[in-house]
Design an enzyme around this catalytic site. Structure first.
Site, PDB file in Angstrom:
ATOM      1  N   CYS A  95     -61.811  28.795  46.164  1.00  0.00           N
ATOM      2  CA  CYS A  95     -63.204  28.929  45.733  1.00  0.00           C
ATOM      3  C   CYS A  95     -63.396  29.954  44.611  1.00  0.00           C
ATOM      4  O   CYS A  95     -63.022  29.690  43.480  1.00  0.00           O
ATOM      5  CB  CYS A  95     -64.068  29.253  46.954  1.00  0.00           C
ATOM      6  N   HIS A 150     -62.743  25.130  51.764  1.00  0.00           N
ATOM      7  CA  HIS A 150     -62.745  26.044  52.902  1.00  0.00           C
ATOM      8  C   HIS A 150     -62.379  25.224  54.134  1.00  0.00           C
ATOM      9  O   HIS A 150     -62.008  24.072  54.023  1.00  0.00           O
ATOM     10  CB  HIS A 150     -64.132  26.656  53.087  1.00  0.00           C
TER      11      HIS A 150
END
Lengths: 251, 444
Positions: A95, A196
Site C-alpha cells: 500500500c 491487505h
C-alpha cells in the site's frame, strides 16, 4: 539453525491495516520449519540500517499524515535501497510503501509527496475523496511459472500509473486504478502491492515463494520446503472463492 | 400546522410499525426516522426541546456510557428521554424523539441523553440544541467504512469551533484532548482522567493512534499506558497533555470493583479499565448538573453483550462485543486478568455494518492470550483461525465452524468458564445461539 533477517521499516507509522500480520505469517511458516526469523525495526531517529545485510525488507501502509512525515526520512536511504535491490534482497511493500517506492504521490489538493523514484510508476489521488478502490480482491499471479490466485483486500484512493511489470491480473476487484486489469508491481525480488488482508495470511504459496527465494539466495542451494498443515488456509480460500464468485455473477 | 401533521403521521406509522415489528420480530429503531426524514428532511429542527441535551460520542463505549448517564439521572428522580438501544445516527435519533414527543413536537422530559455516531455529531447538533458533549476516545475502526480516524476528529473539531456548551473530554486520549482547543473562547471545557491502574504498562502493548502531537508533529511521551493509546501522555515540545482536571478517578481496584473520586468511594459492577473511563464521564455529568452518581453506579449493568454474564447449565459465560482492535484487545485484557481456567469463542462476520475488511484482526494480541482452547465462528471463522494459529497458539486447540450453532455445541463440550467475543453483526446471532443452546440442553 538456519535463519533469515528481516528489516521492518517504520513499524510505528506504517501499521494501519494489520500489515504487520505479514511478518507474523512469515515467522510462523519459517519457525515451523526450524528456521529462525530475526526482526529488526527501523524508524525515524534510529541508527541508519545496513539494508544489504538483510534477507527481507518489509514496509506497510499508513495514514496520509504519517506518510508525508516519513517520506523525507526514507529518501535519505535511496542509494542504499537501490543497492540492496540490486543485490537481491527481497522487498515486500504494501500500500503506502508501494507508492513511496515510485516517483511521487500527488495528494487530493495537488500536493506532491516525493517518492524514492526507484521504480517508474507514480500515484495520483482521486479528486473525489469519497471515491476509493475498496473491497475484496483476487489476482492471478505467476510464481516461477505456476499460476496462483492471490486473495486480499484493497483500500486505496491513489491511482497508480505507468506500472511496467504488474504483480497479478485482476480476477475480482479494481487493481492499480479503478476497474484496472492489473494490480501491483513485481520483479524477481520485489513485490509491491495494495493488498491487505494481510496479504500473506490467505496465500501460503506466495509466502513459501518468498521464503524459498530468500533461503536459496542466502544458502546458495536448492530448497525444498517441508509442507505444513494448511487446512485453515485452504478452507478459508475455498470459502472466499465461493462467496466472491457468487458476487461476480450478480454483477 | 404542518409539523402537527408530520408528527401525527409518525405516531400512526409508529403504532403500525410496533405491531408489524412484533409480527416480523424486527427492530424498528431506524425505520420510522428514515421514513419521516424522507417526508420532512429538517424534522429535527421542529422539536420543542426545553431541557438540557447531553450527548456521548466515541469509537468505543457510547452505548454503555449513554445508558449509564440515563440510569444515573433517573436514579436522581428525573425523567429522561434517550436512544438507549444504540440507534445513534440521525434517523435513529429522529425515531427516539418522535416516539417521545407530544403531537405538537414537545419533548416532555427533564433531560435528553443521546449517543451519537462520531460522524453525525455535526449533522445532528446543527439541528437541535446541545448542552453537554462527552467525547470518550478515538480508535481505528472499520477503515473501509469510516476512513482514517483523523478525518473523523477533524469533522468534530470543525463543529466545536463554534460550540460553547459543556465539553467533557477524556484527558488520557491525545486524540480527544485536542478538541478542547477547537474554540479558545469556550470556558466550559472539562477534562476527566483515571489514575494508573494495576495492569498499566510502560510501553504500548496494543494497536493505537495518537503517536504524534497534533500541534507540532512531535512524538508524544507517555508515563504509562492504561490500554491501547489511553494513558498519561505529554508533548515534550509544547507541553500538550497538561490540562487541569475536573474529575480524577484514583485507586482503581478491579478485583473489588471499586475506585475513589475526590475522597469518595465508588463500588460498581465493572471489572475492566475501559468501563471505569465510561464511569468517569458519568461522574463528570453528575457533577456538572449537581446530581448523585454513587447510588447509580453501584448497580448499573448493561446486559446487552457488553461484559454480559450468563449461566449456561452451570457454566459461567461472559459475552463481549468487539467491533475493532481496541474493543477486542480490552476484552482479551479482561480475560487475561481473570486467573480461572477458561475457553474462548470468537465470532467474526464481514457484513457491510462490520466493515468488509478483516485485516484488523492482526491488531488483536493473541500472542499473550491465556486460554486452553479457542473456537472460531462467523462468516470469517477461517480467517480468525489463521490469525490465531500464526500467533503460535497450538493449532490443535483451535476449532473453526462457519455455523454458530455447531461452534456453540462444541464450546460446551467442556465445562470450564467461557469467554465469548463477537463483532457487530455477529453479536446478536451469537447471543441467540447461546440462549437457544441453554434452552435445548435444559430439557434433556
Amino acid at each position: 539453525m538456519r535463519e533469515l533477517k528481516l528489516l521492518y521499516l517504520y513499524p510505528d507509522m506504517l501499521e494501519l491495516y494489520g500489515d504487520y500480520g505479514n511478518i507474523q505469517v512469515l515467522k510462523y511458516r519459517l519457525e515451523k520449519r526450524n528456521i529462525n526469523l530475526i526482526i529488526d525495526r527501523y524508524s525515524i531517529g534510529d541508527k541508519k540500517p545496513d539494508f544489504t545485510s538483510y534477507d527481507i525488507v518489509f514496509a506497510g501502509g499508513g495514514a496520509d499524515n504519517e506518510q508525508s512525515i516519513l517520506s523525507k526520512d526514507l529518501i535519505k536511504f535511496k542509494d542504499d535501497i537501490k543497492e540492496a535491490i540490486k543485490n537481491g534482497v527481497f522487498f515486500l511493500l504494501i500500500c503506502g510503501a508501494y507508492q513511496l517506492f515510485g516517483k511521487y504521490y500527488k495528494g487530493v489538493e495537488g500536493n506532491i509527496i516525493p517518492g524514492l523514484g526507484i521504480f517508474d510508476y507514480y500515484t495520483e489521488a482521486i479528486k473525489d475523496r469519497s471515491k476509493r478502490c475498496i473491497g475484496n480482491i483476487v489476482l492471478e499471479v505467476n510464481l516461477n511459472g505456476d499460476k496462483y490466485e492471490v486473495i486480499g483486500f484493497e483500500n486505496h484512493g491513489g491511482q497508480t500509473y505507468n506500472v511496467k511489470n504488474c504483480f497479478g491480473k485482476v480476477l475480482v476487484g479494481n487493481g492499480n486504478k479503478f476497474e484496472d486489469k492489473e494490480e501491483g508491481y513485481f520483479i524477481n525480488n520485489v513485490i509491491a502491492t495494495y493488498l491487505h488482508g494481510p496479504l500473506l495470511s490467505k496465500n501460503p504459496k506466495l509466502t513459501d515463494y518468498i521464503i524459498e527465494y530468500c533461503l536459496k539466495r542466502k544458502y546458495e542451494e536448492e530448497i525444498k520446503l517441508e509442507p505444513l498443515d494448511d487446512t485453515f488456509e485452504e478452507k478459508c480460500r475455498e470459502e472466499l472463492f465461493k462467496v466472491l464468485e457468487i458476487k461476480k455473477e450478480i454483477r | 400546522m404542518y409539523n402537527i401533521l408530520i408528527i401525527t403521521i409518525a405516531k400512526i406509522l409508529n403504532f403500525f410499525a410496533k405491531i408489524l415489528g412484533k409480527i416480523l420480530k424486527k427492530d424498528n429503531g431506524n425505520l420510522l426516522g428514515k421514513i419521516i426524514k424522507k417526508i420532512s428532511p429538517n424534522i429535527l429542527t421542529k422539536f420543542k426541546i426545553n431541557c438540557p441535551v447531553i450527548a456521548v460520542t466515541a469509537t468505543n463505549g457510547k452505548t454503555t456510557t449513554n445508558n449509564a448517564i440515563k440510569y444515573m439521572i433517573e436514579k436522581n428522580g428525573k425523567k429522561v428521554v434517550s436512544n438507549t438501544e444504540g440507534n445513534n445516527m440521525e434517523t435513529g435519533i429522529i425515531t427516539t424523539l418522535l416516539k417521545n414527543c407530544t403531537i405538537t413536537g414537545k419533548i416532555k422530559a427533564d433531560f435528553i441523553t443521546l449517543e451519537v455516531d462520531e460522524s453525525y455529531v455535526p449533522v445532528v447538533f446543527k439541528k437541535i440544541p446541545l448542552d453537554s458533549l462527552v467525547v470518550l476516545n478515538f480508535f481505528r475502526d472499520q477503515l473501509d467504512r469510516n476512513g482514517e480516524v483523523e478525518t473523523l476528529i477533524l469533522k468534530i473539531n470543525e463543529f466545536l469551533k463554534t460550540y460553547s456548551g459543556n465539553l467533557i473530554l477524556n484527558n488520557d486520549d491525545p486524540n480527544v484532548v485536542r478538541l478542547g482547543k477547537a474554540n479558545k473562547n469556550n470556558k466550559n471545557v472539562y477534562y476527566f482522567s483515571v489514575d494508573k491502574y494495576k495492569y498499566a504498562t510502560k510501553n504500548q502493548t496494543e494497536a493505537g493512534e495518537g503517536k504524534f502531537c497534533p500541534f507540532d508533529d512531535t512524538k508524544l511521551e507517555y508515563e504509562y499506558y492504561q490500554y491501547s493509546h489511553i494513558g498519561k501522555f505529554k508533548c515534550p515540545k509544547c507541553g500538550y497533555g497538561d490540562e487541569e482536571l475536573f474529575i480524577k478517578i484514583e485507586n482503581v481496584d478491579l478485583e473489588n470493583m471499586s475506585f475513589e473520586e475526590n475522597g469518595e468511594m465508588f463500588f460498581t459492577k465493572a471489572n475492566n479499565i475501559y468501563t471505569i473511563y465510561n464511569f468517569a464521564a458519568v461522574i463528570s455529568i453528575a457533577k456538572l448538573y449537581n446530581l448523585n452518581a454513587i447510588d447509580a453506579l453501584k448497580d448499573f449493568k448493561l446486559n446487552n453483550g457488553r461484559s454480559e454474564e450468563i449461566d449456561i447449565n452451570g457454566v459461567k459465560t461472559i459475552i463481549n462485543l468487539a467491533k475493532n482492535p481496541t474493543g477486542a484487545n480490552v476484552s482479551l485484557r479482561m480475560l487475561n486478568e481473570d486467573k480461572e481456567e477458561k475457553e474462548l469463542l470468537f465470532v467474526l462476520n464481514d457484513n457491510p455494518a462490520d466493515g468488509l475488511d478483516v485485516s484488523w484482526i492482526y491488531d488483536i494480541n493473541f500472542e499473550t492470550v491465556n486460554v486452553k482452547r479457542i473456537i472460531t465462528s462467523g462468516k470469517r471463522a477461517y480467517d480468525m483461525a489463521i490469525r490465531i494459529k500464526t500467533s503460535f497458539f497450538d493449532k490443535d486447540n483451535i476449532e473453526a465452524y462457519l455455523s454458530i450453532e455447531e461452534a456453540v455445541k462444541s464450546l460446551y463440550s467442556s465445562d470450564v468458564k467461557k469467554y465469548v467475543i463477537a463483532n457487530y453483526t455477529a453479536l446478536q446471532p451469537t447471543r441467540k445461539a447461546l440462549l437457544e443452546y441453554k434452552k435445548e440442553t435444559k430439557k434433556e
